[in-house]
Design a protein around this motif. Structure first.
Motif, PDB file in Angstrom:
ATOM      1  N   VAL A 113      44.234  38.127  51.953  1.00  0.00           N
ATOM      2  CA  VAL A 113      43.957  39.054  50.848  1.00  0.00           C
ATOM      3  C   VAL A 113      42.506  39.528  50.907  1.00  0.00           C
ATOM      4  O   VAL A 113      42.217  40.714  50.680  1.00  0.00           O
ATOM      5  N   ALA A 114      41.582  38.627  51.237  1.00  0.00           N
ATOM      6  CA  ALA A 114      40.174  39.011  51.341  1.00  0.00           C
ATOM      7  C   ALA A 114      39.957  40.027  52.463  1.00  0.00           C
ATOM      8  O   ALA A 114      39.191  40.985  52.307  1.00  0.00           O
ATOM      9  N   ALA A 115      40.633  39.826  53.592  1.00  0.00           N
ATOM     10  CA  ALA A 115      40.499  40.778  54.698  1.00  0.00           C
ATOM     11  C   ALA A 115      41.037  42.152  54.305  1.00  0.00           C
ATOM     12  O   ALA A 115      40.436  43.186  54.622  1.00  0.00           O
ATOM     13  N   THR A 116      42.162  42.170  53.613  1.00  0.00           N
ATOM     14  CA  THR A 116      42.728  43.447  53.183  1.00  0.00           C
ATOM     15  C   THR A 116      41.816  44.143  52.181  1.00  0.00           C
ATOM     16  O   THR A 116      41.580  45.362  52.275  1.00  0.00           O
ATOM     17  N   ALA A 117      41.302  43.395  51.216  1.00  0.00           N
ATOM     18  CA  ALA A 117      40.405  43.987  50.222  1.00  0.00           C
ATOM     19  C   ALA A 117      39.115  44.476  50.869  1.00  0.00           C
ATOM     20  O   ALA A 117      38.596  45.542  50.520  1.00  0.00           O
ATOM     21  N   ALA A 159      38.671  25.677  48.469  1.00  0.00           N
ATOM     22  CA  ALA A 159      39.121  26.837  47.699  1.00  0.00           C
ATOM     23  C   ALA A 159      37.948  27.458  46.956  1.00  0.00           C
ATOM     24  O   ALA A 159      37.875  27.462  45.731  1.00  0.00           O
ATOM     25  N   GLU A 160      37.042  28.006  47.703  1.00  0.00           N
ATOM     26  CA  GLU A 160      35.863  28.683  47.172  1.00  0.00           C
ATOM     27  C   GLU A 160      36.226  30.128  46.846  1.00  0.00           C
ATOM     28  O   GLU A 160      37.107  30.700  47.493  1.00  0.00           O
ATOM     29  N   PRO A 161      35.627  30.752  45.804  1.00  0.00           N
ATOM     30  CA  PRO A 161      36.036  32.109  45.423  1.00  0.00           C
ATOM     31  C   PRO A 161      36.053  33.108  46.566  1.00  0.00           C
ATOM     32  O   PRO A 161      36.933  33.966  46.624  1.00  0.00           O
ATOM     33  N   GLY A 167      26.615  41.483  44.381  1.00  0.00           N
ATOM     34  CA  GLY A 167      27.412  41.759  45.567  1.00  0.00           C
ATOM     35  C   GLY A 167      28.171  40.520  46.027  1.00  0.00           C
ATOM     36  O   GLY A 167      28.403  39.575  45.272  1.00  0.00           O
ATOM     37  N   THR A 168      28.546  40.530  47.305  1.00  0.00           N
ATOM     38  CA  THR A 168      29.373  39.475  47.871  1.00  0.00           C
ATOM     39  C   THR A 168      28.496  38.336  48.371  1.00  0.00           C
ATOM     40  O   THR A 168      27.821  38.464  49.393  1.00  0.00           O
ATOM     41  N   VAL A 169      28.518  37.234  47.659  1.00  0.00           N
ATOM     42  CA  VAL A 169      27.764  36.033  48.033  1.00  0.00           C
ATOM     43  C   VAL A 169      28.754  34.889  48.184  1.00  0.00           C
ATOM     44  O   VAL A 169      29.486  34.569  47.248  1.00  0.00           O
ATOM     45  N   THR A 216      36.213  37.111  45.451  1.00  0.00           N
ATOM     46  CA  THR A 216      35.009  37.908  45.630  1.00  0.00           C
ATOM     47  C   THR A 216      35.320  39.259  46.256  1.00  0.00           C
ATOM     48  O   THR A 216      34.789  40.293  45.828  1.00  0.00           O
ATOM     49  N   ALA A 217      36.190  39.268  47.267  1.00  0.00           N
ATOM     50  CA  ALA A 217      36.555  40.539  47.901  1.00  0.00           C
ATOM     51  C   ALA A 217      37.313  41.439  46.927  1.00  0.00           C
ATOM     52  O   ALA A 217      37.110  42.655  46.892  1.00  0.00           O
ATOM     53  N   GLY A 218      38.193  40.851  46.113  1.00  0.00           N
ATOM     54  CA  GLY A 218      38.891  41.639  45.108  1.00  0.00           C
ATOM     55  C   GLY A 218      37.947  42.227  44.090  1.00  0.00           C
ATOM     56  O   GLY A 218      38.115  43.386  43.657  1.00  0.00           O
TER      57      GLY A 218
END
Length: 727
Positions: A554-558, A487-489, A652-654, A495-497
């Protein structure tokens, strides 16, 4: 009178536990195996059983569904052919069919519109049938070419061929795509096959392979800065074609594969009952499953070669057809192809209507639209899926602490490693400087060039160190509540949100003060995490694997929403691509101000170690000791969201830092939060500073974004976790 086992009228006899299900009366299908009894590949859709007194119900549903799909597809094809920037519409299409159109109209249709529409048809049919085959072979309604990493493997192979300049046209790309897709599905099977192949493990393995393939392909793309604009579109799925050659050639390959698919229809129907039942009824499962996967890989590879990785079509199309009442694979396979073609063309038409080319907007890739649709569908399906981990805990067990150095010693060694990483980061890059020049720059006696280099590199290195520490603390917080080391952010949508929140602020209020950016990112991350927890919870509580699966959706949608905003606001896609990959480029000391609040939150999390530790004990015992479980969880998860969101606003996204660092920290110092968070923060700082230095050194003067480096380093670690967790 002795009792008998005579079944009730109209019901099939019950099967013995673990044995094949006994058939009912002639002409009806047996019951599917009970969930978990004879279904090591997960729970899947059972074959359609005709209802008593209504023998033609399934056939009528199939005919009606096919007729509706054909009518809808025909209407959408006409609409799709009439869209474009040339001002040629439906009336011109009618004139062309009647032979009254001019040469300019014919050139537009034949040279641009028809290839694009044909590419959509071929791509949709290939992905729809591929998804139906995968779901039938795995008995997993969440299985699809993209969720199992097949698309990502094919995408990486095509990107590698293009990067190496091997050429060879559509055949070379197609062969490479097939080999990459086959390698991806092979790795997924090796990762998930140890022990029971539950739906949760299979999807987590697919997500891991997809992350590796995407990160590696993104790395190759960034090396080609001049082609970044085109790569952005093709990398998200695009139907733009330069002619009819590629759609026709790959269409022939898809047609041949689709004609072979019905040969697997009856065996796939039998496999829905479970492997043992299928074997007892004559299906050779050991041959049918690899054959179905191979055919699905061929179809997905053809689609990726033609249009890039268009996501979620292979997931949505078979599910939509089953919702129409069609479950037999003899009808499901072709109808899933029609539904896939319909979805792709509708998505591309919607993209052109939302962002008309004539209005000066950028082209919205069709894969972004399908992700906007498919992400929520994936989440809804994940909520209903049986992951196999609700009772036993996470799909990957938390590693037991190994005998090693004491906490103070481990923390001291970690701090020394941070110092070494900082010094290495100051020395390497497009301009190398010596150790003596670094010492001189620190004490103010270095030559101007060396002092300028150190002054430029030091702020970004400090940002990387603090960002890595905050990401690691966020990962430790999320894992302590969810009780899943995966369960990593980044994997649970935080992160995507946060990225979506930051980009939304830039789009809506371009002149907003800089301090609002991390605040907007924090709000986006908190909302994303709250949505994940709300959707993943059921009556039994939080299923650890379901949290990750819902987070992926949710990450894919965001992420799709971010891409849509980038195109709609006409942002620089090259800069957006770099930022979404995670980068410390150009960061200065003012960026450290954005990380002050996350750093304070990490300190508070360490101070509140006792209630966080109690969350690992379940619900009853902490509540008996006076802990407000709900409030504690919300506070810890809110802290994690602030940590991850503030970091996303800064660099950014890391990804993967929040997964690797806490896991290693627990192996070194145990599971006490007061020790895990500081140790994980130190390890996260080392990982991100080292990744930043590596990204600047490998291909200098070209910089590899730090997020790509951490993905290439962290994804194999995640693969090891999955492989080890099945022991």
């Amino acid at each position: 009178m002795p009792t008998t086992n005579t079944p009730r009228r109209g019901r099939p006899p019950r099967s013995t536990v673990g044995g094949p299900a006994a058939p009912a009366t002639p002409g009806t299908a047996p019951h599917p195996a009970p969930d978990g009894a004879d279904a090591p590949h997960g729970k899947g859709p059972a074959p359609e059983r005709p209802q008593p007194g209504r023998p033609g119900l399934a056939g009528r549903a199939t005919l009606l569904s096919g007729a509706l799909l054909l009518l809808a597809l025909g209407a959408v094809v006409v609409l799709h052919l009439s869209l474009g920037a040339a001002g040629v519409g439906t009336r011109d299409l009618i004139d062309l069919i009647a032979g009254r159109a001019g040469e300019d109209v014919e050139a537009v249709f034949v040279g641009s519109r028809l290839p694009r529409t044909l590419a959509g048809l071929v791509t949709g049919i290939a992905l729809g049938v591929s998804g139906a085959l995968i779901q039938g072979a795995t008995r997993n309604p969440l299985g699809a070419p993209d969720t199992l990493g097949v698309n990502a493997g094919a995408y990486l192979a095509v990107a590698l061929v293009a990067f190496m300049g091997w050429g060879g046209g559509v055949m070379a790309s197609g062969i490479a795509s097939f080999l990459g897709a086959a390698a991806a599905i092979g790795v997924v099977y090796l990762l998930a096959a140890r022990g029971v192949l539950s739906p949760g493990r299979l999807l987590l393995a697919g997500a891991t392979v997809a992350l590796i393939g995407s990160a590696a392909a993104q790395f190759l793309q960034i090396l080609d800065e001049e082609g970044t604009q085109g790569v952005f579109f093709w990398g998200n799925g695009s139907l733009i074609q330069s002619g009819l050659d590629r759609p026709l050639v790959l269409g022939g390959v898809v047609a041949a594969a689709v004609l072979l698919a019905p040969l697997l229809a009856r065996p796939l129907d039998l496999m829905a009952l479970g492997d043992e039942a299928a074997e007892a009824m004559g299906a050779r499962v050991g041959r049918i499953r690899p054959a179905a996967w191979l055919l699905a890989v061929l179809l997905a590879a053809a689609a990726v070669t033609l249009a890039g990785p268009v996501g979620y079509v292979g997931l949505i199309a078979p599910v939509a057809v089953r919702m129409l009442g069609v479950r037999r694979h003899a009808a499901l396979l072709p109808l899933a192809g029609l539904a896939g073609a319909l979805l792709v063309l509708v998505a591309d038409a919607a993209a052109q209507l939302a962002f008309p080319p004539s209005a000066g907007y950028g082209e919205l890739p069709v894969g972004v639209v399908t992700a906007l649709i498919g992400g929520p569908v994936f989440v809804l399906l994940a909520r209903r899926a049986t992951t196999g981990d609700a009772d036993t805990g996470a799909a990957v067990a938390v590693a037991r602490p190994q005998p090693g150095p004491r906490y103070a010693t481990a923390l001291g060694v970690g701090a020394a490693a941070v110092a070494v990483a900082v010094l290495l980061g100051l020395r390497v890059g497009d301009v190398d400087i010596t150790w003596g020049q670094i010492v001189g720059a620190v004490f103010g006696s270095a030559e101007p060039m060396a002092a300028e280099v150190v002054a430029y590199r030091m702020p970004r290195i400090l940002v990387a160190a603090l960002a890595g520490a905050c990401l690691a603390a966020a990962g430790a917080a999320v894992q302590s509540v969810v009780r899943n080391p995966l369960a990593e952010p980044g994997l649970v949508g935080v992160t995507a949100g946060a990225s979506a929140g930051a980009v939304l602020l830039i789009v809506v209020i371009p002149t907003a003060p800089a301090f609002l950016l991390p605040m907007s990112a924090a709000v986006g991350g908190v909302l994303a995490l709250a949505l994940v927890l709300l959707l993943a919870r059921d009556r039994a509580g939080l299923d650890p694997t379901r949290v990750v699966l819902v987070g992926l959706g949710v990450a894919a949608t965001a992420g799709a929403a971010v891409n849509t905003m980038v195109v709609g606001s006409q942002m620089d896609t090259s800069a957006a691509l770099i930022w979404m990959a995670g980068s410390t480029y150009g960061r200065d000391l003012t960026t450290l101000g954005w990380l002050v609040v996350p750093a304070v939150v990490a300190v508070a999390l360490t101070a509140a170690a006792r209630p966080v530790n109690m969350l690992a004990l379940g619900d009853d015992l902490p509540r008996a000791l006076g802990l407000d479980i709900s409030r504690a969880r919300m506070l810890v998860l809110g802290s994690a969201a602030v940590l991850a969101a503030g970091t996303a606003a800064a660099v950014g996204t890391v990804g993967f830092v929040g997964l690797v660092a806490p896991h290693l920290a627990r192996r070194l110092v145990g599971s006490h939060t007061g020790r895990v968070v500081p140790m994980a923060a130190v390890l996260g700082a080392v990982l991100l500073v080292a990744s930043d230095a590596l990204g600047r050194m490998l291909l200098a003067p070209v910089e590899i974004p730090v997020g790509v480096v951490t993905a290439l380093l962290g994804a194999p670690y995640l693969m090891w976790l999955l492989r080890r967790g099945g022991r």
